[in-house]
Motif scaffolding. Structure first.
Motif, short mmCIF file in Angstrom:
data_model
loop_
_atom_site.label_atom_id
_atom_site.label_comp_id
_atom_site.label_asym_id
_atom_site.label_seq_id
_atom_site.Cartn_x
_atom_site.Cartn_y
_atom_site.Cartn_z
N ALA A 39 0.82 -1.22 0.00
CA ALA A 39 0.00 0.00 0.00
C ALA A 39 0.85 1.26 0.00
CB ALA A 39 -0.94 0.01 1.20
N SER A 40 2.10 1.15 0.44
CA SER A 40 2.98 2.33 0.43
C SER A 40 3.45 2.68 -0.97
CB SER A 40 4.19 2.10 1.33
OG SER A 40 4.99 1.03 0.84
N GLU A 41 3.17 1.78 -1.93
CA GLU A 41 3.45 2.02 -3.35
C GLU A 41 4.91 2.38 -3.59
OE1 GLU A 41 0.67 4.93 -4.65
OE2 GLU A 41 -1.03 3.54 -4.63
N GLY A 42 5.81 1.75 -2.84
CA GLY A 42 7.23 1.96 -3.06
C GLY A 42 7.78 3.25 -2.50
N ALA A 43 6.99 3.99 -1.72
CA ALA A 43 7.47 5.24 -1.14
C ALA A 43 8.63 4.94 -0.19
CB ALA A 43 6.35 5.95 -0.38
N PRO A 44 9.74 5.67 -0.29
CA PRO A 44 10.90 5.36 0.56
C PRO A 44 10.68 5.81 2.00
CG PRO A 44 11.34 7.32 -0.75
CD PRO A 44 10.00 6.79 -1.21
N LEU A 45 11.43 5.18 2.90
CA LEU A 45 11.46 5.60 4.30
C LEU A 45 12.50 6.70 4.41
CD1 LEU A 45 10.70 5.22 7.29
CD2 LEU A 45 12.53 3.52 7.43
N GLU A 46 12.08 7.91 4.76
CA GLU A 46 12.96 9.07 4.81
C GLU A 46 13.46 9.28 6.24
OE1 GLU A 46 13.05 13.68 3.13
OE2 GLU A 46 11.14 12.69 3.56
N LEU A 47 14.76 9.11 6.43
CA LEU A 47 15.36 9.28 7.74
C LEU A 47 15.83 10.72 7.94
CD1 LEU A 47 17.52 6.03 8.07
CD2 LEU A 47 15.14 6.41 8.75
N SER A 48 16.10 11.05 9.20
CA SER A 48 16.60 12.38 9.54
C SER A 48 18.10 12.51 9.30
CB SER A 48 16.30 12.68 11.01
OG SER A 48 16.96 11.75 11.85
N LEU A 49 18.77 11.41 9.04
CA LEU A 49 20.22 11.43 8.88
C LEU A 49 20.63 12.23 7.65
CD1 LEU A 49 21.13 7.68 9.55
CD2 LEU A 49 21.16 9.57 11.17
N ASP A 50 21.82 12.82 7.74
CA ASP A 50 22.48 13.41 6.59
C ASP A 50 23.66 12.50 6.27
OD1 ASP A 50 24.36 14.94 4.99
OD2 ASP A 50 23.14 16.70 5.41
N LEU A 51 23.62 11.85 5.12
CA LEU A 51 24.62 10.83 4.80
C LEU A 51 26.03 11.41 4.78
CD1 LEU A 51 25.06 7.89 4.04
CD2 LEU A 51 24.68 8.51 1.65
N THR A 52 26.19 12.62 4.27
CA THR A 52 27.51 13.23 4.23
C THR A 52 28.03 13.51 5.63
OG1 THR A 52 26.96 14.28 2.11
CG2 THR A 52 28.85 15.15 3.30
N VAL A 53 27.18 14.05 6.48
CA VAL A 53 27.57 14.33 7.86
C VAL A 53 27.85 13.03 8.61
CG1 VAL A 53 26.82 15.37 10.05
CG2 VAL A 53 26.29 16.50 7.88
N GLN A 54 27.03 12.01 8.36
CA GLN A 54 27.23 10.71 9.01
C GLN A 54 28.59 10.13 8.64
OE1 GLN A 54 25.06 9.06 11.11
NE2 GLN A 54 26.41 7.30 11.33
N ALA A 55 28.95 10.21 7.36
CA ALA A 55 30.23 9.67 6.92
C ALA A 55 31.39 10.43 7.56
CB ALA A 55 30.32 9.73 5.40
#
Length: 594
Positions: A226-242
């Motif tokens: 039912a989510s029709e492939g909608a992604p799970l959007e996290l609060s993380l910033d991938l660049t900052v995390q790295a």
């Protein structure tokens, strides 16, 4: 129907009267009759050919239209039809706050065997063991020559491995299409993502299910059609995390620490921008859970969420802030710091002799245990407990991770007067670094409660008020003074007003028999910019030791603070924070002429 007679009597009789040959009349009549019959047969044949041609035209037109329709559609893999509930293979992506992929799906193949169809089981077993080093040729041969009719060999294959298996040429080795979960960034944010594995399996598909982290927490959403492939959007910033993980890893190695954790959190929205725990792992090849020993030694253990530690003097700002909120003191109130402070058989001492009195600000700057304990005695145990409860220190964090409940704080069995005193400077209560990040954010953002979240937020949280804006501002000023002239002087970062508090706590022995003399948990809880707080950063090192001098230095000021400062130096520009640079006075220029 009118029939034409073969012998027209009237004409024959007339012909006889005239003496003509009657046989010629009969032959002529037969000839005309045959010509008429031929014409009718030809007309029937032409009609049948016309109908058949029309039928072929319609058939070819239908086939052509169908072929055109198929050519204009997107190609799809055929789906196997099976009884019962279908296996749902598609799983939604996980993305960071900027839409960058953190977890996605990859089409691959599984490898299984029908031993009874094998021509040369010995050769197949030997070559498979050469392709996959984890397989044993003797065990495979035993399975291939036994009574088993079906055998899983590998749940997923790379294209190169698939080609090598294909080159074996055994009819009993078969491939099945399936999806696998792929983490394109490797170990980055591994503890947050957790990992996925296979649930129900078939030769044509497999059910991908989450086993830890947000993959497990949001498993229903990620698998829901039912989510029709909608992604799970996290609060993380991938660049900052790295960047965070890179600096933390370097600091952990430089400080000879056993482990490390950090939390970077938005003080207004509660969003976790980056959260790291070391050592980590690659979720593409998730290690096995430890069955014996200390689980905190496993790379799967999330020190930022599951690890509960005595975080030492980082708690002192809470005692001072509560006292200011209650009107018991202000930033300049002088507090008795003569020591040691005696309570029964317990002695509370300071790291060094700070004199007979210190102001409330200097108690934070110099990190006086005695001064903080005396303030806690004025507050009282009941009020202290209620205040820490408002900050979220008495229960597990509500962060959206399946592991969060296992990070519940360790509280004293009885909140006695001595517990009140020791808890004021971070001993006698064990909490996670994420608890500390949420507590600092709630205290320093203006005084309203925020709860940590891993989901993208679009507006600040509107939590209950913990302290007044005046007390929140005074707390920030005190923490800024700690960096300017206190125990966190190595935390200064050019262009950013960093405030924070150090905390060094002896590690308790595993058997409960007191504390180690040479093992500590060092923590630096910081906020930046201190004059207009946007983020809090917690850095915790497990058993650090800075060995550049003759004597090892383990306090947070020497270990956790430099790591946090380098982290702020790296991530602040990535977060869009412009450094405040003091402008120089213009240099006078004198125009001269020849």
């Amino acid at each position: 129907m009118i029939r034409t007679p073969l012998r027209p009597l009237a004409r024959i009789l007339q012909a006889r009267d005239r003496g003509e040959d009657t046989k010629a009349i009969e032959k002529e009549n037969i000839r005309l009759r045959h010509e008429e019959m031929a014409d009718q047969a030809r007309m029937r044949a032409e009609g049948r050919l016309l109908v058949l041609g029309a039928a072929f035209f319609v058939a070819f037109l239908t086939i052509g239209m169908r072929m055109g329709a198929l050519a204009g559609t997107v190609a799809e893999e055929p789906r196997a039809v099976a009884n019962g509930n279908p296996i749902i293979g598609q799983r939604s992506d996980i993305v960071d706050r900027n839409g960058r992929i953190m977890a996605t799906n990859l089409d691959t193949f599984s490898l299984y065997a029908h031993p009874q169809e094998m021509v040369d089981p010995t050769n197949a077993a030997t070559q498979l063991a050469g392709i996959f080093p984890e397989l044993d040729a003797n065990e495979l041969l035993e399975d291939f020559t036994g009574t088993r009719k079906f055998l899983w060999i590998r749940r997923q294959l790379s294209p190169e491995q698939m080609q090598k298996v294909h080159d074996i040429g055994s009819p009993g080795l078969l491939f099945g299409p399936r999806e696998m979960r792929l983490y394109p960034n490797g170990p980055i944010a591994s503890h947050i993502l957790g990992g996925a594995s296979y649930g129900r399996e078939g030769v044509a598909s497999a059910e991908v299910i989450g086993v830890a982290g947000v993959e497990r927490q949001f498993d229903n959403f990620l698998r829901d059609p039912a989510s029709e492939g909608a992604p799970l959007e996290l609060s993380l910033d991938l660049t900052v995390q790295a960047a965070t993980e890179e600096v933390l890893s370097g600091g952990m190695a430089l400080m000879n620490a056993k482990g490390a954790a950090s939390v970077l959190m938005d003080v207004h929205t509660g969003e976790i921008i980056a959260m790291a725990s070391l050592p980590d792992f690659d979720p593409n090849n998730r290690p096995q859970v430890l069955l014996t020993g200390d689980q905190s030694d496993s790379p799967l253990f999330n020190r930022a969420v599951q690890g509960v530690y005595e975080l030492g003097s980082t708690f002192k700002i809470f005692a001072i802030a509560q006292a200011m909120e209650l009107g018991l003191l202000n930033a300049d109130t002088m507090i008795d710091t003569k020591g040691p402070l005696t309570w029964g058989r317990f002695r509370i001492r300071d790291f060094s002799n700070y004199g007979d009195t210190l102001s409330a600000t200097d108690i934070i700057v110099k990190s006086s245990n005695i001064g903080t304990a005396r303030i806690a005695m004025q507050i009282g145990g009941a009020r202290q407990r209620d205040f820490l409860g408002q900050l979220g220190f008495l229960e597990a964090t509500p962060v959206e991770m399946i592991e969060a409940p296992s990070g519940a704080p360790l509280l004293p069995r009885q909140w006695s007067e001595i517990s009140t005193m020791t808890i004021s400077y971070g001993h006698g209560i064990s909490t996670s670094p994420l608890h500390l990040a949420a507590g600092y954010a709630s205290l320093l953002n203006g005084g309203t409660r925020v709860e940590p979240t891993l989901l993208r937020q679009h507006q600040p949280q509107s939590g209950e008020r913990i302290v007044s804006e005046r007390v929140s501002r005074s707390s920030r000023e005190m923490l800024r003074a700690v960096v300017e002239r206190g125990t966190a002087s190595f935390g200064e970062v050019d262009g950013y007003n960093v405030g924070g508090k150090t905390g060094t706590a002896d590690k308790p022995r595993e058997n409960g028999g007191g504390y180690y003399d040479d093992k500590v948990i060092s923590t630096f809880a910081s906020v930046f910019p201190a004059d207009n707080p946007q983020y809090v950063l917690i850095v915790t090192l497990d058993e650090p030791s800075e060995n550049s001098s003759d004597k090892p230095r383990r306090t947070a000021g020497w270990t956790a603070v430099p790591v946090a400062a380098e982290m702020i130096r790296r991530v602040a520009p990535l977060l869009g924070l412009r450094p405040e640079i003091e402008t120089l006075e213009p240099v006078g220029v004198t125009l001269t002429s020849n």
